[in-house]
Write an enzyme that holds these catalytic residues in place. Structure first.
Site, PDB file in Angstrom:
ATOM      1  N   ASP A 178     -46.259 -65.777 -18.593  1.00  0.00           N
ATOM      2  CA  ASP A 178     -45.633 -66.773 -19.453  1.00  0.00           C
ATOM      3  C   ASP A 178     -45.058 -67.878 -18.583  1.00  0.00           C
ATOM      4  O   ASP A 178     -44.829 -67.678 -17.391  1.00  0.00           O
ATOM      5  CB  ASP A 178     -44.461 -66.144 -20.229  1.00  0.00           C
ATOM      6  CG  ASP A 178     -44.948 -65.456 -21.498  1.00  0.00           C
ATOM      7  OD1 ASP A 178     -46.098 -65.705 -21.874  1.00  0.00           O
ATOM      8  OD2 ASP A 178     -44.186 -64.688 -22.091  1.00  0.00           O
ATOM      9  N   ASP A 210     -42.754 -61.772 -23.966  1.00  0.00           N
ATOM     10  CA  ASP A 210     -41.394 -61.533 -24.459  1.00  0.00           C
ATOM     11  C   ASP A 210     -41.308 -61.447 -25.978  1.00  0.00           C
ATOM     12  O   ASP A 210     -40.364 -60.884 -26.515  1.00  0.00           O
ATOM     13  CB  ASP A 210     -40.434 -62.617 -23.945  1.00  0.00           C
ATOM     14  CG  ASP A 210     -40.914 -64.029 -24.289  1.00  0.00           C
ATOM     15  OD1 ASP A 210     -41.889 -64.155 -25.052  1.00  0.00           O
ATOM     16  OD2 ASP A 210     -40.321 -64.995 -23.781  1.00  0.00           O
ATOM     17  N   ASP A 234     -46.502 -60.834 -28.728  1.00  0.00           N
ATOM     18  CA  ASP A 234     -47.122 -60.527 -27.429  1.00  0.00           C
ATOM     19  C   ASP A 234     -47.476 -59.044 -27.302  1.00  0.00           C
ATOM     20  O   ASP A 234     -48.176 -58.653 -26.368  1.00  0.00           O
ATOM     21  CB  ASP A 234     -46.171 -60.891 -26.280  1.00  0.00           C
ATOM     22  CG  ASP A 234     -46.065 -62.394 -26.074  1.00  0.00           C
ATOM     23  OD1 ASP A 234     -47.055 -63.084 -26.338  1.00  0.00           O
ATOM     24  OD2 ASP A 234     -44.990 -62.862 -25.649  1.00  0.00           O
TER      25      ASP A 234
END
Length: 951
Positions: free
Chosen positions: A358, A666, A670
């Site tokens: 990310d 997070d 996901d």
């Protein structure tokens, strides 16, 4: 009421408001949060903990340790030897042999049980850390972060997507709130919660929407608490490496058993044929003369030697070494801000070939602030300067920010600093609005929220429907990714409050967004529209199913949020690249922002690399066919505007292409990608409970540098296991070869039962402890990843192993057959003692130096960094001290050896020679193809050549 989900009983008590009054809690401000109040609630209603089942006691580990079949046989042999020895030689001298074996077995059992017990405690501590969830509660009107164990009855808890319901409770407010109750009911059906279905069960997950709950039951007074109290955390998980090593240990054990059988047959044959002589040269067995008692005693000794060979040959230290190194690595990884949820992830991480990371919070600091604002065609020189803005525009911006948020603003009555809570993006926008003069509580009191569309990472926007208290006008406010919200706008309000068509100015706004993104700013647009009250569904059920209108919006503002790159990230990315691990950025931000951050972090080397498909949009990748995705995935370095499903497709394509994929995430969405990846890494600070539940490792500080540390530790696990395998097999091969050759040629073995048991202790427990706890070095990150299917014993290891084993066998056989002519004592007994002492000491010291050699299987300087590992140095020192004690013990009670410092010096020199020999051995070239694969191919060719021809 909660357990039966009895709505009638709730209504009888005045609904949620009546319940909160009975619990002396405020639905908006929560409990007062004083220590006395919290203590009284814990005493009255209990704590949010549950009695855990006790772990296995030390005595249970002790019981398991002596269940080993070979040890049981040795105990029986020791008892028989003890009985026969006392009978033939009397109590004073007859107990030596049997007692020594019994003591050695007892020592092995104690050390094994202690080691296993300590690792069990280690895993229990880490499991309790996993359950310590941090969550937000409202106490005294202030949002406060606490542990899930500190929640009390009466607490007001905000809920959002991905949270775990911390206790039993009832809904205060809910907007599109959907709960996954599968953990309690076993059904994967998502349950929608509202005032008609207000009860929430502890342990369930929030699948969608937002809400606020009042806690009514905690700990053992909840179904979740009762369930958790009845089960115990399973720490008996076997990792793939442990399974492979168990197979290796079994195979070596079979070889050892075969060798022991051969030795037993040879020794018995030589004994009963009259070819075995004692220390004085007398034949031990003479048919018709030797008593049955003496013969039986000698047979027991021979049998004991054979059994002890099995004990030494079976490398039970291999699985123990994995347990030790995993436990050690897990504890150290905690210090490096990584909490391991699944043991297998430790070793898999060492094989990772790519990391899909990310951007926000992982590569960046996640400390966001609005640094630029565009209202109408006007860019504010200072983003919080409201002096030149029309009051109507300012009022709408403040209303949209205050109501369309999951964050809160708390202004202390004593005039202290304003406290803002929420996600980093929410906090940044709320902070900006506060600087513009927003009174959060006052604005929220002027209107009623009728419907909420929670921010969705798929659609990348969130909205809210408001009805004004004064004139009942309805406003719909939207906030989200700038270019997406801009695409829904048909008009805009300029800084003077004039309503203008956006069509002619769209290029201006797009250019403003691109300019912000190019400077690595996250762009968020704020828009609204008026709506007719009679078009809003009045029925609560219809309203819940109603889609919030998102067309013909009026653009209010575009803000640029700066999220600085984390210090040290560029170095971490460089380290990964040098280690053969490719870092890919997968983000929801637009391509320009993603490109700017990727260049800053070193993920992209230069602007020249920033071409498709190296940098690609999620929708473009999504549109490709499965085969095309597999080809393109290998080239992707940055994916912008990606949805969680795009991340999942990328992971699947990379894995099909043979990559070992680690993924950071997070959000709740996901979870599929985290689950699909070889290693899922969730974020400890910004991550939802659903994401954490789907991950293998939790990165506690959300920092990419911590991900790189996990890679180092993963590689360290594999490297340490290989070090121990090399060390263990060298001892096994040498000990077995020496005893077999000596037994076949002379009818005696140079290493007796007690000595072999002592060697077993050095190899299995002390050796595992010394080599399995080697800390990772930079050298590990300067070589490519090791494939998961690569052989455990590399060609370099085979070379090192054979060089050492051949040297040890040659030296010890020379001492065994020529020792009596080299070492001449005053008598035959003394000569035999000197020879046995030198063989035993030399062999042990060879293993001590071999531990140093095994530390660095592929490096010339085996002493590099040895002083940094105090445990290793301590174990080597302890082994030497114990060796002196064991020599003194055996010399005093058995008379087979003697403590002679001249022999110690010779033994030390013999051991020391093995070190330069190991260094020289590393100059011997080895084939690149693994020997195991070469052998399999040869075997296949042989089978094909032997196969009958078919027509």
């Amino acid at each position: 009421m909660s357990k039966d989900q009895n709505i009638a009983a709730l209504q009888e008590n005045g609904g949620v408001k009546g319940l909160s009054d009975l619990l002396k809690s405020d639905l908006e401000k929560g409990i007062n949060g004083s220590d006395d109040d919290i203590l009284k609630r814990r005493v009255t209603f209990g704590t949010n903990t549950y009695p855990k089942k006790k772990g296995r006691s030390f005595w249970m580990f002790l019981w398991d340790a002596w269940q080993d079949l070979t040890l049981i046989i040795l105990i029986i042999a020791a008892v028989v030897s003890l009985a026969l020895g006392i009978k033939t030689e009397g109590l004073q001298e007859g107990w030596y042999d049997g007692g020594s074996i019994a003591f050695a077995v007892f020592l092995v059992i104690i050390v094994t049980a202690t080691s296993d017990y300590r690792q069990s405690l280690q895993f229990q501590n880490l499991n309790s850390e996993k359950q310590n969830i941090q969550l937000e509660v409202i106490r005294g009107g202030r949002a406060t972060k606490i542990s899930i164990f500190d929640v009390v009855v009466g607490d007001v808890v905000p809920l959002k997507i991905g949270d775990q319901v911390p206790a039993d409770g009832v809904i205060i407010t809910a907007h599109s709130l959907a709960i996954d109750e599968s953990s309690m009911t076993g059904e994967s059906k998502i349950i929608h919660k509202d005032h008609k279905s207000p009860f929430l069960m502890s342990g369930c997950k929030v699948a969608d929407g937002v809400g606020v709950m009042l806690v009514t039951g905690v700990g053992i007074n909840t179904e979740w608490g009762l369930l958790m109290a009845s089960i115990s955390e399973d720490t008996g998980e076997e990792t793939p490496l442990q399974v492979r090593l168990n197979g290796v240990a079994t195979f070596i054990g079979i070889i050892g058993l075969t060798v022991a059988g051969v030795v037993l047959v040879v020794l018995l044959g030589r004994y009963f044929s009259g070819n075995t002589k004692d220390l004085n040269g007398n034949v031990e067995f003479v048919a018709g003369q030797t008593s049955i008692s003496s013969a039986l005693d000698d047979v027991v000794k021979i049998f004991t030697i054979a059994v002890t060979i099995v004990v030494v040959a079976v490398p039970e230290g291999l699985p123990l070494a994995v347990t030790l190194t995993l436990a050690y690595s897990m504890r150290k990884m905690m210090a490096d801000k990584a909490l391991v949820r699944r043991l297998s992830a430790c070793e898999t991480m060492g094989c990772a070939t790519t990391i899909c990371s990310d951007k926000t919070g992982t590569l960046t600091l996640n400390q966001m602030a609005v640094v630029e604002a565009c209202i109408g065609r006007k860019k504010l020189n200072s983003p919080d300067d409201s002096s030149k803005l029309n009051s109507e525009v300012l009022s709408l911006i403040k209303e949209g920010i205050a109501q369309n948020t999951t964050g809160t603003v708390f202004v202390p009555k004593d005039g202290g600093e304003t406290e803002i809570s929420g996600s980093p993006t929410e906090k940044a926008i709320l902070s900006w609005a506060v600087k513009l003069g927003m009174d959060f509580d006052l604005i929220r009191s002027h209107s009623i929220v009728l419907h909420v569309f929670p921010f969705n990472s798929e659609k990348k926007r969130g909205g809210v429907l408001l009805k004004q208290n004064v004139d009942s006008t309805v406003h719909i406010h939207w906030k989200g990714a700038a270019e997406i919200v801009l695409g829904k706008c048909s008009q805009y309000l300029d800084s003077n409050g004039s309503l203008l068509s956006i069509e002619e100015e769209k290029d201006f706004f797009k250019a403003a967004i691109e300019d912000m993104a190019a400077r690595s700013l996250r762009c968020v647009a704020i828009a609204y529209r008026s709506y007719e009250l009679d078009r809003v569904p009045s029925n609560e059920e219809d309203l819940a199913q109603w889609s919030l209108p998102e067309d013909e919006l009026v653009l209010l503002a575009i803000v640029g949020i700066k999220d600085p790159c984390r210090p040290g990230v560029k170095d971490a990315v460089t380290t990964c690249t040098a280690a053969g691990v490719k870092v890919r950025m997968v983000t929801g931000d637009n391509l320009q922002t993603a490109k700017a951050i990727a260049l800053e972090c070193g993920i992209l080397a230069s602007h020249i690399d920033a071409v498709e498909p190296v940098i690609i949009e999620g929708k473009t990748f999504r549109a490709l066919s499965e085969n095309e995705r597999e080809q393109v995935a290998k080239q992707i370095t940055v994916m912008g505007r990606s949805s969680p499903n795009d991340k999942l497709l990328l992971v699947q394509a990379l894995r099909k292409g043979g990559e070992v994929v680690a993924v950071t995430g997070d959000g709740t969405n996901d979870a599929p990608a985290l689950h699909e990846a070889d290693i899922g890494l969730s974020m400890g600070i910004s991550g939802t409970e659903v994401a954490k539940e789907s991950s293998d490792i939790i990165i506690l500080d959300d920092n990419f540098a911590s991900v790189v540390k996990v890679v180092r530790w993963g590689r360290s696990v594999s490297a340490n296991i290989q070090k121990f395998i090399q060390f263990q097999l060298t001892v096994n091969v040498a000990a077995l070869a020496i005893n077999v050759v000596a037994a076949v040629s002379s009818g005696d073995v140079p290493l007796n039962a007690v000595q072999l048991l002592w060697l077993n202790l050095i190899m299995d427990t002390l050796g595992a402890l010394a080599l399995a706890t080697e800390p990772p070095t930079d050298h590990l990150m300067h070589r490519p990843p090791v494939g998961r299917r690569e052989p455990l014993i590399t060609n370099n290891m085979w070379r090192n192993l054979l060089v050492q084993a051949v040297y040890q066998i040659a030296v010890l056989l020379v001492l065994n057959f020529g020792g009596e002519s080299i070492l001449r004592g005053n008598s035959a007994v003394e000569t035999m003692q000197l020879k046995n002492t030198l063989i035993f000491n030399a062999f042990v010291l060879c293993q001590i130096f071999n531990e140093f050699n095994a530390r660095k299987p592929d490096q010339m300087n085996v002493f590099t960094g040895v002083t940094k590992n105090r445990l290793f140095v301590g174990i080597v020192g302890l082994t030497l001290i114990l060796q002196v004690i064991i020599i003194e013990f055996l010399g005093k009670f058995t008379g087979t050896v003697r403590l002679d410092w001249k022999l110690w010096l010779v033994s030390f020199i013999i051991g020391l020679v093995s070190w330069p020999l190991a260094v020289l051995g590393k100059f011997i070239p080895v084939p690149k193809t693994p020997l195991s694969r070469t052998f399999k191919r040869m075997l296949m060719r042989f089978k094909r050549s032997r196969a009958p021809a078919t027509q």
